[in-house]
Design an enzyme around this catalytic site. Structure first.
Site, short mmCIF file in Angstrom:
data_model
loop_
_atom_site.label_atom_id
_atom_site.label_comp_id
_atom_site.label_asym_id
_atom_site.label_seq_id
_atom_site.Cartn_x
_atom_site.Cartn_y
_atom_site.Cartn_z
N ALA A 48 0.83 -1.21 0.00
CA ALA A 48 0.00 0.00 0.00
C ALA A 48 0.86 1.26 0.00
O ALA A 48 0.57 2.22 -0.71
CB ALA A 48 -0.94 -0.01 1.20
N ALA A 51 2.26 1.62 -3.47
CA ALA A 51 1.21 2.08 -4.39
C ALA A 51 0.89 3.56 -4.18
O ALA A 51 0.81 4.33 -5.15
CB ALA A 51 -0.06 1.23 -4.20
N GLU A 52 0.71 3.97 -2.93
CA GLU A 52 0.35 5.37 -2.68
C GLU A 52 1.49 6.31 -3.06
O GLU A 52 1.26 7.39 -3.61
CB GLU A 52 -0.07 5.60 -1.23
N THR A 53 2.71 5.90 -2.83
CA THR A 53 3.85 6.74 -3.19
C THR A 53 3.93 6.92 -4.71
O THR A 53 4.11 8.04 -5.21
CB THR A 53 5.16 6.14 -2.65
N SER A 56 0.80 8.94 -5.95
CA SER A 56 0.91 10.35 -5.55
C SER A 56 1.98 11.08 -6.36
O SER A 56 1.81 12.25 -6.72
CB SER A 56 1.24 10.45 -4.06
#
Length: 132
Positions: A48, A51-53, A56
């Site tokens: 997660a 993925a978020e890094t 973003s």
């Protein structure tokens, strides 16, 4: 313009390496070692964070410097475990607008097997978020 990763940021502590930064895709990877849960598998939270890094960062490439993206919603589906080596994530845009963007992030193991599929939606703010 992508945001900088300092040593105090979680992605840096996890060993994240960015390898591709374009408007079409952002690619990065993390080692499984050091990012495992108690049973020796890659922690789902590590997927997660990856993925978020990546999502973003992709949003930042599209929105900055006029607007600043912040994560609004992250959904992850974990398909299989990874026990060693590296996992690589690729973020690609599904939607890029003025106020929001949505990316699909696919995380694979070293054999190219899908470990996780994530979808991240970012809100594009008018002003830079402040810490604290």
């Amino acid at each position: 313009m992508a945001p900088e990763m300092s040593s105090e940021q979680l992605a840096s502590r996890m060993g994240l390496e960015l390898t591709t930064l374009t408007l079409e895709e952002v690619v990065g990877r993390i080692p499984v070692a050091g990012n495992r849960q108690p049973y020796g598998l890659l922690h789902g939270g590590a997927s997660a964070v990856l993925a978020e890094t990546l999502g973003s960062t992709l949003s930042a490439l599209h929105a900055m410097p006029e607007r600043f993206p912040v994560g609004l919603e992250l959904a992850c589906t974990h398909h299989r475990s990874a026990t060693d080596g590296w996992v690589t994530g690729t973020a690609r845009p599904l939607h890029v607008g003025r106020s929001t963007s949505t990316s699909e992030i696919v995380v694979v193991d070293e054999r190219g097997r899908r470990v996780c599929t994530a979808k991240l939606t970012c809100l594009h703010r008018d002003n830079r978020p402040q810490a604290g």
